[in-house]
Design a protein around this motif. Structure first.
Motif, PDB file in Angstrom:
ATOM      1  N   ARG A   1       0.816  -1.221   0.000  1.00  0.00           N
ATOM      2  CA  ARG A   1       0.000   0.000   0.000  1.00  0.00           C
ATOM      3  C   ARG A   1       0.846   1.267   0.000  1.00  0.00           C
ATOM      4  NH1 ARG A   1      -5.264   1.069   3.731  1.00  0.00           N
ATOM      5  NH2 ARG A   1      -6.156   2.643   2.384  1.00  0.00           N
ATOM      6  N   VAL A   2       1.985   1.252   0.690  1.00  0.00           N
ATOM      7  CA  VAL A   2       2.885   2.410   0.719  1.00  0.00           C
ATOM      8  C   VAL A   2       3.353   2.756  -0.698  1.00  0.00           C
ATOM      9  CG1 VAL A   2       4.994   1.065   1.168  1.00  0.00           C
ATOM     10  CG2 VAL A   2       4.886   3.437   1.888  1.00  0.00           C
ATOM     11  N   HIS A   3       3.475   1.757  -1.545  1.00  0.00           N
ATOM     12  CA  HIS A   3       3.889   1.977  -2.926  1.00  0.00           C
ATOM     13  C   HIS A   3       2.716   2.475  -3.767  1.00  0.00           C
ATOM     14  CE1 HIS A   3       7.483  -0.052  -1.635  1.00  0.00           C
ATOM     15  NE2 HIS A   3       6.817  -1.163  -1.397  1.00  0.00           N
ATOM     16  N   ARG A   4       1.559   1.859  -3.601  1.00  0.00           N
ATOM     17  CA  ARG A   4       0.377   2.274  -4.375  1.00  0.00           C
ATOM     18  C   ARG A   4      -0.026   3.704  -4.049  1.00  0.00           C
ATOM     19  NH1 ARG A   4      -1.371  -2.812  -2.879  1.00  0.00           N
ATOM     20  NH2 ARG A   4      -2.951  -1.957  -1.490  1.00  0.00           N
ATOM     21  N   LYS A   5       0.196   4.123  -2.817  1.00  0.00           N
ATOM     22  CA  LYS A   5      -0.149   5.478  -2.389  1.00  0.00           C
ATOM     23  C   LYS A   5       0.875   6.507  -2.864  1.00  0.00           C
ATOM     24  CE  LYS A   5      -3.758   5.598   0.390  1.00  0.00           C
ATOM     25  NZ  LYS A   5      -4.877   6.479   0.080  1.00  0.00           N
ATOM     26  N   GLY A   6       1.990   6.040  -3.427  1.00  0.00           N
ATOM     27  CA  GLY A   6       3.012   6.961  -3.923  1.00  0.00           C
ATOM     28  C   GLY A   6       3.917   7.526  -2.836  1.00  0.00           C
ATOM     29  N   ILE A   7       3.926   6.892  -1.678  1.00  0.00           N
ATOM     30  CA  ILE A   7       4.747   7.360  -0.563  1.00  0.00           C
ATOM     31  C   ILE A   7       6.192   6.892  -0.724  1.00  0.00           C
ATOM     32  CG2 ILE A   7       5.009   7.365   1.959  1.00  0.00           C
ATOM     33  CD1 ILE A   7       2.339   8.595   0.975  1.00  0.00           C
ATOM     34  N   SER A   8       6.371   5.729  -1.307  1.00  0.00           N
ATOM     35  CA  SER A   8       7.711   5.146  -1.418  1.00  0.00           C
ATOM     36  C   SER A   8       8.487   5.755  -2.586  1.00  0.00           C
ATOM     37  CB  SER A   8       7.628   3.633  -1.595  1.00  0.00           C
ATOM     38  OG  SER A   8       7.322   3.303  -2.931  1.00  0.00           O
ATOM     39  N   VAL A   9       9.769   5.431  -2.624  1.00  0.00           N
ATOM     40  CA  VAL A   9      10.652   5.925  -3.680  1.00  0.00           C
ATOM     41  C   VAL A   9      10.619   5.028  -4.918  1.00  0.00           C
ATOM     42  CG1 VAL A   9      12.153   6.994  -1.953  1.00  0.00           C
ATOM     43  CG2 VAL A   9      12.745   4.737  -2.849  1.00  0.00           C
ATOM     44  N   ARG A  10       9.828   3.984  -4.874  1.00  0.00           N
ATOM     45  CA  ARG A  10       9.806   2.982  -5.951  1.00  0.00           C
ATOM     46  C   ARG A  10       9.651   3.594  -7.340  1.00  0.00           C
ATOM     47  NH1 ARG A  10       5.568  -1.864  -5.694  1.00  0.00           N
ATOM     48  NH2 ARG A  10       7.164  -2.796  -4.381  1.00  0.00           N
ATOM     49  N   ASN A  11       8.825   4.591  -7.481  1.00  0.00           N
ATOM     50  CA  ASN A  11       8.518   5.121  -8.808  1.00  0.00           C
ATOM     51  C   ASN A  11       9.382   6.286  -9.263  1.00  0.00           C
ATOM     52  OD1 ASN A  11       6.419   3.264  -9.335  1.00  0.00           O
ATOM     53  ND2 ASN A  11       5.063   4.453  -8.028  1.00  0.00           N
ATOM     54  N   PHE A  12      10.331   6.719  -8.420  1.00  0.00           N
ATOM     55  CA  PHE A  12      11.132   7.861  -8.871  1.00  0.00           C
ATOM     56  C   PHE A  12      12.621   7.768  -8.553  1.00  0.00           C
ATOM     57  CE2 PHE A  12       9.824   9.210  -4.619  1.00  0.00           C
ATOM     58  CZ  PHE A  12      10.987   9.743  -4.103  1.00  0.00           C
ATOM     59  N   ALA A  13      13.034   6.886  -7.707  1.00  0.00           N
ATOM     60  CA  ALA A  13      14.446   6.812  -7.330  1.00  0.00           C
ATOM     61  C   ALA A  13      15.271   6.107  -8.396  1.00  0.00           C
ATOM     62  CB  ALA A  13      14.604   6.096  -5.996  1.00  0.00           C
ATOM     63  N   VAL A  14      16.523   6.513  -8.478  1.00  0.00           N
ATOM     64  CA  VAL A  14      17.514   5.831  -9.312  1.00  0.00           C
ATOM     65  C   VAL A  14      18.653   5.417  -8.409  1.00  0.00           C
ATOM     66  CG1 VAL A  14      16.888   7.052 -11.438  1.00  0.00           C
ATOM     67  CG2 VAL A  14      18.647   7.999  -9.945  1.00  0.00           C
ATOM     68  N   SER A  15      19.374   4.403  -8.808  1.00  0.00           N
ATOM     69  CA  SER A  15      20.469   3.895  -7.983  1.00  0.00           C
ATOM     70  C   SER A  15      21.693   4.800  -8.058  1.00  0.00           C
ATOM     71  CB  SER A  15      20.866   2.489  -8.431  1.00  0.00           C
ATOM     72  OG  SER A  15      22.011   2.063  -7.707  1.00  0.00           O
ATOM     73  N   GLN A  16      22.354   4.892  -6.952  1.00  0.00           N
ATOM     74  CA  GLN A  16      23.611   5.624  -6.849  1.00  0.00           C
ATOM     75  C   GLN A  16      24.618   5.099  -7.880  1.00  0.00           C
ATOM     76  OE1 GLN A  16      25.254   4.955  -2.972  1.00  0.00           O
ATOM     77  NE2 GLN A  16      26.767   6.572  -3.161  1.00  0.00           N
ATOM     78  N   ASP A  17      24.547   3.838  -8.186  1.00  0.00           N
ATOM     79  CA  ASP A  17      25.468   3.239  -9.154  1.00  0.00           C
ATOM     80  C   ASP A  17      25.242   3.757 -10.575  1.00  0.00           C
ATOM     81  OD1 ASP A  17      26.780   1.718  -7.230  1.00  0.00           O
ATOM     82  OD2 ASP A  17      25.477  -0.021  -7.534  1.00  0.00           O
ATOM     83  N   ASP A  18      24.065   4.345 -10.819  1.00  0.00           N
ATOM     84  CA  ASP A  18      23.734   4.831 -12.161  1.00  0.00           C
ATOM     85  C   ASP A  18      23.954   6.325 -12.347  1.00  0.00           C
ATOM     86  OD1 ASP A  18      22.958   2.240 -12.802  1.00  0.00           O
ATOM     87  OD2 ASP A  18      20.860   2.597 -12.244  1.00  0.00           O
ATOM     88  N   VAL A  19      24.423   7.014 -11.310  1.00  0.00           N
ATOM     89  CA  VAL A  19      24.599   8.462 -11.384  1.00  0.00           C
ATOM     90  C   VAL A  19      26.039   8.818 -11.023  1.00  0.00           C
ATOM     91  CG1 VAL A  19      23.825  10.700 -10.502  1.00  0.00           C
ATOM     92  CG2 VAL A  19      22.186   8.827 -10.726  1.00  0.00           C
ATOM     93  N   PRO A  20      26.783   9.381 -11.981  1.00  0.00           N
ATOM     94  CA  PRO A  20      28.147   9.798 -11.652  1.00  0.00           C
ATOM     95  C   PRO A  20      28.124  10.895 -10.583  1.00  0.00           C
ATOM     96  CG  PRO A  20      27.727   9.953 -14.030  1.00  0.00           C
ATOM     97  CD  PRO A  20      26.422   9.657 -13.357  1.00  0.00           C
ATOM     98  N   GLU A  21      29.109  10.882  -9.709  1.00  0.00           N
ATOM     99  CA  GLU A  21      29.143  11.846  -8.604  1.00  0.00           C
ATOM    100  C   GLU A  21      29.054  13.289  -9.099  1.00  0.00           C
ATOM    101  OE1 GLU A  21      31.848  12.845  -4.690  1.00  0.00           O
ATOM    102  OE2 GLU A  21      31.945  10.854  -5.582  1.00  0.00           O
ATOM    103  N   ARG A  22      29.661  13.584 -10.229  1.00  0.00           N
ATOM    104  CA  ARG A  22      29.651  14.950 -10.759  1.00  0.00           C
ATOM    105  C   ARG A  22      28.253  15.402 -11.189  1.00  0.00           C
ATOM    106  NH1 ARG A  22      31.002  11.734 -14.864  1.00  0.00           N
ATOM    107  NH2 ARG A  22      30.238  12.222 -16.952  1.00  0.00           N
ATOM    108  N   LYS A  23      27.324  14.458 -11.333  1.00  0.00           N
ATOM    109  CA  LYS A  23      25.964  14.792 -11.769  1.00  0.00           C
ATOM    110  C   LYS A  23      24.936  14.725 -10.647  1.00  0.00           C
ATOM    111  CE  LYS A  23      26.510  13.896 -16.581  1.00  0.00           C
ATOM    112  NZ  LYS A  23      25.686  14.096 -17.734  1.00  0.00           N
ATOM    113  N   LEU A  24      25.377  14.507  -9.419  1.00  0.00           N
ATOM    114  CA  LEU A  24      24.438  14.370  -8.298  1.00  0.00           C
ATOM    115  C   LEU A  24      23.551  15.598  -8.133  1.00  0.00           C
ATOM    116  CD1 LEU A  24      26.548  12.548  -5.573  1.00  0.00           C
ATOM    117  CD2 LEU A  24      24.638  11.636  -6.915  1.00  0.00           C
TER     118      LEU A  24
END
Length: 148
Positions: free
Chosen positions: A114-137
């Motif tokens: 339910r936390v995901h269906r309600k849009g409270i969680s980061v499931r639908n918008f987070a990206v992994s730290q491994d996919d973002v270079p530090e210079r682009k944080l």
């Protein structure tokens, strides 16, 4: 676990099992943050710690997280009020502030999704730290909060 423990006991009185059960599974505490010493602001990013399984919003190596990520946030009953960046929806924050759990919380709804269906969680918008270079944080800032 004791019945409705979150209403009957302070955070300090919870067993470790109750403390863990209080987590609503949103993953928001696992988002990276950048602290600006000059402005005393905290930028919250949509970039999640490399250990966060974004699909489940659970740590992929919870028992060893401090070995893998030394600056992992260790939320404890004594430190909840220090973490002013915790979202208002956070069960730890709500209980510490004397508020009730949200109706979608798994302890009330018996539904961890339910936390995901309600849009409270980061499931639908987070990206992994491994996919973002530090210079682009900085390109991933989603909120800037004052640090009291």
């Amino acid at each position: 676990m004791r019945e409705r423990f979150w209403e009957r006991f302070s955070l300090e009185e919870l067993t470790s099992q109750e403390w863990e059960a209080l987590c609503d599974g949103c993953g928001q505490c696992c988002l990276l943050k950048l602290h600006d010493d000059e402005t005393q602001e905290l930028a919250v990013l949509n970039v999640a710690c490399r250990l966060l399984d974004i699909g489940s919003c659970q740590c992929s190596d919870y028992p060893n997280r401090f070995d893998s990520v030394p600056d992992c946030t260790q939320l404890t009953p004594a430190r909840v009020k220090e973490f002013t960046w915790l979202p208002n929806s956070c069960a730890y924050r709500r209980v510490a502030e004397g508020r009730k759990l949200a109706g979608w919380h798994p302890l009330l709804s018996n539904d961890a999704e339910r936390v995901h269906r309600k849009g409270i969680s980061v499931r639908n918008f987070a990206v992994s730290q491994d996919d973002v270079p530090e210079r682009k944080l900085e390109e991933h800032i989603i909120a800037v909060l004052p640090i009291p």
